[in-house]
Design a protein around this motif. Structure first.
Motif, PDB file in Angstrom:
ATOM      1  N   GLU A   1      -5.450  -5.797   6.603  1.00  0.00           N
ATOM      2  CA  GLU A   1      -5.679  -4.761   7.405  1.00  0.00           C
ATOM      3  C   GLU A   1      -4.805  -4.151   8.479  1.00  0.00           C
ATOM      4  OE1 GLU A   1      -7.676  -7.707  11.017  1.00  0.00           O
ATOM      5  OE2 GLU A   1      -8.826  -7.075   9.477  1.00  0.00           O
ATOM      6  N   GLY A   2      -3.592  -4.795   8.521  1.00  0.00           N
ATOM      7  CA  GLY A   2      -2.696  -3.859   9.086  1.00  0.00           C
ATOM      8  C   GLY A   2      -2.245  -2.570   9.077  1.00  0.00           C
ATOM      9  N   GLY A   3      -2.154  -1.505   9.824  1.00  0.00           N
ATOM     10  CA  GLY A   3      -2.113  -0.279   9.759  1.00  0.00           C
ATOM     11  C   GLY A   3      -0.751   0.332   9.304  1.00  0.00           C
ATOM     12  N   ALA A   4      -0.547   1.546   9.086  1.00  0.00           N
ATOM     13  CA  ALA A   4       0.636   2.259   8.781  1.00  0.00           C
ATOM     14  C   ALA A   4       1.415   2.858  10.208  1.00  0.00           C
ATOM     15  CB  ALA A   4       0.303   3.315   7.614  1.00  0.00           C
ATOM     16  N   TRP A   5       2.637   3.096  10.308  1.00  0.00           N
ATOM     17  CA  TRP A   5       3.190   3.786  11.058  1.00  0.00           C
ATOM     18  C   TRP A   5       3.830   5.193  10.311  1.00  0.00           C
ATOM     19  CZ3 TRP A   5       2.979   2.891  15.980  1.00  0.00           C
ATOM     20  CH2 TRP A   5       2.737   1.513  16.471  1.00  0.00           C
ATOM     21  N   GLU A   6       3.187   6.251  11.077  1.00  0.00           N
ATOM     22  CA  GLU A   6       3.296   7.565  10.407  1.00  0.00           C
ATOM     23  C   GLU A   6       5.126   7.925  10.584  1.00  0.00           C
ATOM     24  OE1 GLU A   6       0.943   8.748   8.847  1.00  0.00           O
ATOM     25  OE2 GLU A   6      -0.542   7.824   9.950  1.00  0.00           O
ATOM     26  N   TRP A   7       5.375   8.598   9.688  1.00  0.00           N
ATOM     27  CA  TRP A   7       6.701   9.390   9.929  1.00  0.00           C
ATOM     28  C   TRP A   7       7.162   9.772  11.238  1.00  0.00           C
ATOM     29  CZ3 TRP A   7      10.185   7.601   6.537  1.00  0.00           C
ATOM     30  CH2 TRP A   7       9.882   7.365   5.145  1.00  0.00           C
ATOM     31  N   HIS A   8       8.462   9.222  11.930  1.00  0.00           N
ATOM     32  CA  HIS A   8       8.557   9.590  13.169  1.00  0.00           C
ATOM     33  C   HIS A   8      10.360   9.110  13.360  1.00  0.00           C
ATOM     34  CE1 HIS A   8       7.861   5.213  13.703  1.00  0.00           C
ATOM     35  NE2 HIS A   8       8.664   5.330  14.917  1.00  0.00           N
ATOM     36  N   GLN A   9      10.762   9.681  14.434  1.00  0.00           N
ATOM     37  CA  GLN A   9      12.189   9.394  14.790  1.00  0.00           C
ATOM     38  C   GLN A   9      11.811   8.774  16.354  1.00  0.00           C
ATOM     39  OE1 GLN A   9      13.364  13.363  15.207  1.00  0.00           O
ATOM     40  NE2 GLN A   9      15.026  13.181  13.592  1.00  0.00           N
ATOM     41  N   ASP A  10      12.562   7.549  16.429  1.00  0.00           N
ATOM     42  CA  ASP A  10      12.650   6.996  17.638  1.00  0.00           C
ATOM     43  C   ASP A  10      12.894   8.099  19.030  1.00  0.00           C
ATOM     44  OD1 ASP A  10      11.435   4.753  16.923  1.00  0.00           O
ATOM     45  OD2 ASP A  10      13.169   3.474  16.922  1.00  0.00           O
ATOM     46  N   TYR A  11      13.841   8.545  18.696  1.00  0.00           N
ATOM     47  CA  TYR A  11      14.438   9.868  19.729  1.00  0.00           C
ATOM     48  C   TYR A  11      13.379  10.899  19.816  1.00  0.00           C
ATOM     49  CZ  TYR A  11      17.494  12.814  22.159  1.00  0.00           C
ATOM     50  OH  TYR A  11      18.243  13.697  23.120  1.00  0.00           O
TER      51      TYR A  11
ATOM     52  N   GLY B   1       3.914   1.600   5.406  1.00  0.00           N
ATOM     53  CA  GLY B   1       2.626   1.586   4.901  1.00  0.00           C
ATOM     54  C   GLY B   1       1.881   0.748   5.416  1.00  0.00           C
ATOM     55  N   ALA B   2       0.496   0.634   5.239  1.00  0.00           N
ATOM     56  CA  ALA B   2      -0.613  -0.195   5.529  1.00  0.00           C
ATOM     57  C   ALA B   2      -0.396  -1.643   4.984  1.00  0.00           C
ATOM     58  CB  ALA B   2      -1.772   0.285   5.505  1.00  0.00           C
ATOM     59  N   ASN B   3      -0.642  -2.807   5.433  1.00  0.00           N
ATOM     60  CA  ASN B   3      -0.541  -4.109   4.744  1.00  0.00           C
ATOM     61  C   ASN B   3      -1.955  -4.287   4.050  1.00  0.00           C
ATOM     62  OD1 ASN B   3      -0.122  -6.428   4.211  1.00  0.00           O
ATOM     63  ND2 ASN B   3       0.213  -7.381   6.234  1.00  0.00           N
TER      64      ASN B   3
ATOM     65  N   ILE C   1      13.965   4.802   1.478  1.00  0.00           N
ATOM     66  CA  ILE C   1      14.375   3.543   1.230  1.00  0.00           C
ATOM     67  C   ILE C   1      13.482   2.547   1.868  1.00  0.00           C
ATOM     68  CG2 ILE C   1      16.171   1.874   1.433  1.00  0.00           C
ATOM     69  CD1 ILE C   1      17.105   4.052  -0.235  1.00  0.00           C
ATOM     70  N   TYR C   2      12.924   1.461   0.861  1.00  0.00           N
ATOM     71  CA  TYR C   2      11.951   0.550   1.396  1.00  0.00           C
ATOM     72  C   TYR C   2      13.036  -0.475   1.654  1.00  0.00           C
ATOM     73  CZ  TYR C   2       7.830   2.953  -0.567  1.00  0.00           C
ATOM     74  OH  TYR C   2       6.701   4.035  -0.987  1.00  0.00           O
ATOM     75  N   CYS C   3      12.944  -0.794   2.938  1.00  0.00           N
ATOM     76  CA  CYS C   3      13.537  -2.150   3.607  1.00  0.00           C
ATOM     77  C   CYS C   3      13.020  -3.320   3.459  1.00  0.00           C
ATOM     78  CB  CYS C   3      13.920  -1.487   5.144  1.00  0.00           C
ATOM     79  SG  CYS C   3      15.077   0.005   5.169  1.00  0.00           S
ATOM     80  N   GLU C   4      13.122  -3.970   2.365  1.00  0.00           N
ATOM     81  CA  GLU C   4      12.548  -5.112   2.182  1.00  0.00           C
ATOM     82  C   GLU C   4      13.400  -6.353   2.913  1.00  0.00           C
ATOM     83  OE1 GLU C   4       9.387  -5.067  -1.551  1.00  0.00           O
ATOM     84  OE2 GLU C   4      11.527  -4.928  -1.983  1.00  0.00           O
ATOM     85  N   MET C   5      12.791  -7.096   3.611  1.00  0.00           N
ATOM     86  CA  MET C   5      13.602  -8.207   4.304  1.00  0.00           C
ATOM     87  C   MET C   5      13.184  -9.545   4.185  1.00  0.00           C
ATOM     88  SD  MET C   5      15.206  -5.917   7.408  1.00  0.00           S
ATOM     89  CE  MET C   5      13.763  -5.700   8.116  1.00  0.00           C
ATOM     90  N   GLU C   6      14.035 -10.379   4.096  1.00  0.00           N
ATOM     91  CA  GLU C   6      13.785 -11.849   4.438  1.00  0.00           C
ATOM     92  C   GLU C   6      13.696 -12.172   6.030  1.00  0.00           C
ATOM     93  OE1 GLU C   6      12.696 -14.056   2.276  1.00  0.00           O
ATOM     94  OE2 GLU C   6      13.003 -12.596   0.692  1.00  0.00           O
ATOM     95  N   PRO C   7      12.786 -13.208   6.565  1.00  0.00           N
ATOM     96  CA  PRO C   7      12.832 -13.581   7.861  1.00  0.00           C
ATOM     97  C   PRO C   7      14.347 -13.906   8.463  1.00  0.00           C
ATOM     98  CG  PRO C   7      10.974 -14.965   6.628  1.00  0.00           C
ATOM     99  CD  PRO C   7      11.771 -13.920   5.570  1.00  0.00           C
TER     100      PRO C   7
ATOM    101  N   SER D   1       9.208  -9.280   4.433  1.00  0.00           N
ATOM    102  CA  SER D   1       8.757  -7.817   4.826  1.00  0.00           C
ATOM    103  C   SER D   1       8.760  -7.240   3.279  1.00  0.00           C
ATOM    104  CB  SER D   1       9.613  -7.368   5.901  1.00  0.00           C
ATOM    105  OG  SER D   1       9.200  -6.000   5.959  1.00  0.00           O
ATOM    106  N   THR D   2       7.828  -6.724   2.824  1.00  0.00           N
ATOM    107  CA  THR D   2       8.084  -6.151   1.389  1.00  0.00           C
ATOM    108  C   THR D   2       6.967  -4.753   1.241  1.00  0.00           C
ATOM    109  OG1 THR D   2       5.862  -7.282   0.678  1.00  0.00           O
ATOM    110  CG2 THR D   2       7.969  -8.431   0.504  1.00  0.00           C
ATOM    111  N   LYS D   3       7.217  -4.146   0.368  1.00  0.00           N
ATOM    112  CA  LYS D   3       6.373  -2.827  -0.182  1.00  0.00           C
ATOM    113  C   LYS D   3       4.897  -3.167   0.259  1.00  0.00           C
ATOM    114  CE  LYS D   3       9.328  -0.698  -3.337  1.00  0.00           C
ATOM    115  NZ  LYS D   3       9.636  -0.147  -4.600  1.00  0.00           N
ATOM    116  N   GLU D   4       4.452  -4.337  -0.234  1.00  0.00           N
ATOM    117  CA  GLU D   4       3.233  -4.803  -0.483  1.00  0.00           C
ATOM    118  C   GLU D   4       2.381  -4.947   1.084  1.00  0.00           C
ATOM    119  OE1 GLU D   4       4.789  -4.919  -4.133  1.00  0.00           O
ATOM    120  OE2 GLU D   4       5.322  -6.039  -2.249  1.00  0.00           O
ATOM    121  N   ASN D   5       3.240  -5.248   2.020  1.00  0.00           N
ATOM    122  CA  ASN D   5       2.748  -5.714   3.162  1.00  0.00           C
ATOM    123  C   ASN D   5       3.342  -4.619   4.404  1.00  0.00           C
ATOM    124  OD1 ASN D   5       5.422  -6.619   3.944  1.00  0.00           O
ATOM    125  ND2 ASN D   5       4.646  -8.859   4.487  1.00  0.00           N
ATOM    126  N   GLY D   6       3.690  -3.648   4.146  1.00  0.00           N
ATOM    127  CA  GLY D   6       4.129  -2.703   4.859  1.00  0.00           C
ATOM    128  C   GLY D   6       5.339  -2.510   5.605  1.00  0.00           C
TER     129      GLY D   6
END
Length: 280
Positions: free
Chosen positions: A111-121, A216-218, A195-201, A144-149
């Protein structure tokens, strides 16, 4: 410049890659014990629970978040002062930096939501920072994977420059997230690889303040928690007063701080910023 190649320092080739691509991933920057201490601190600290707020996406799915200005000495805050983070940020931005703010984003399983495209600046411009000499560092607390956002970045999009950001309005009339202009995003996606930035803890993603990013949403069975440290170049001090801080030198912490001090909680000096309304 610290050019010795190791997990805690940066090389010239990595700096050049960052300048070209707008992001850089450092693997295993925090070890298992450090991540476990950070998570235990976040999950037990009453200050985190008190200041956590919801942020809805366009579909009404929410992501929990909490933000603070002073890094402090807690297990979850001190990473923003550690040499292995700050030294890399300073080499990538080319000068002394100071702590802008830190935050946690927590996407619940399914149920975790998505974050829309943005720039921090795109946000920080309105806080009086004249130049985009700013950066965020995302540390994966969960896989952190494609599947869980996982976070997505448009490679090289920081070269576009700042894009206007607008408040989204949902079908029910509620105001949603502030995101980059959608027409610009459509064109940016034709020019820049997603680029999907999949990462390990323990992995850390360094990305420029103008790099377009979102997630994306989780919809998976795995939660996705991440810790973010944000920085501003010392010479880029804001020219207006907002809830964001003016320049203060960073009291850098040794890389073994979290290991040596165990699980530590906030002490009330963090200056938490509950900038959004909590759900009723």
């Amino acid at each position: 410049m610290r050019v010795k190649m190791s997990n805690y320092t940066i090389g010239i080739s990595e700096i050049n890659d960052f300048k070209k691509n707008g992001f850089l991933i450092k693997k295993n920057l925090f070890n298992v014990e450090e991540i476990n201490n950070i998570m235990a601190s976040l999950e037990t600290d009453p200050l985190i629970k008190k200041h956590m707020f919801d942020r809805d996406d366009s579909d009404g799915n929410s992501t929990l978040s909490v933000q603070w200005n002073n890094p402090g000495d807690s297990s979850y805050g001190v990473g923003a002062r550690m040499n292995k983070i700050v030294d890399v940020v300073e080499d990538l931005l080319g000068g002394e930096v100071y702590h802008w703010h830190s935050k946690v984003t927590a996407k619940a399983a399914k149920e975790g939501g998505a974050w829309e495209w943005h720039q921090d600046y795109g946000y920080w411009y309105n806080h009086g920072c004249l130049y985009p000499d700013m950066m965020s560092v995302m540390v994966a607390l969960d896989k952190s994977t494609k599947e869980n956002g996982c976070l997505q970045v448009l490679k090289g999009s920081h070269h576009i420059g700042r894009i206007d950001h607008i408040k989204m309005v949902k079908d029910n009339g509620d105001l949603g997230q502030v995101c980059a202009d959608q027409e610009r995003i459509k064109w940016a996606e034709t020019k820049h690889e997603n680029i999907y930035c999949e990462m390990e803890p323990g992995d850390a993603l360094f990305f420029h303040g103008n790099t377009l990013h979102g997630s994306g949403a989780n919809k998976s069975d795995m939660r996705r928690w991440a810790l973010l440290f944000c920085y501003n170049l010392a010479t880029n001090n804001p020219f207006i007063e907002t809830h964001q801080p003016f320049y203060q030198p960073i009291n850098k912490a040794k890389n073994n701080y979290i290991i040596n001090n165990g699980i530590t909680l906030g002490d009330g000096s963090e200056n938490f910023q509950s900038t959004y309304t909590k759900k009723k």
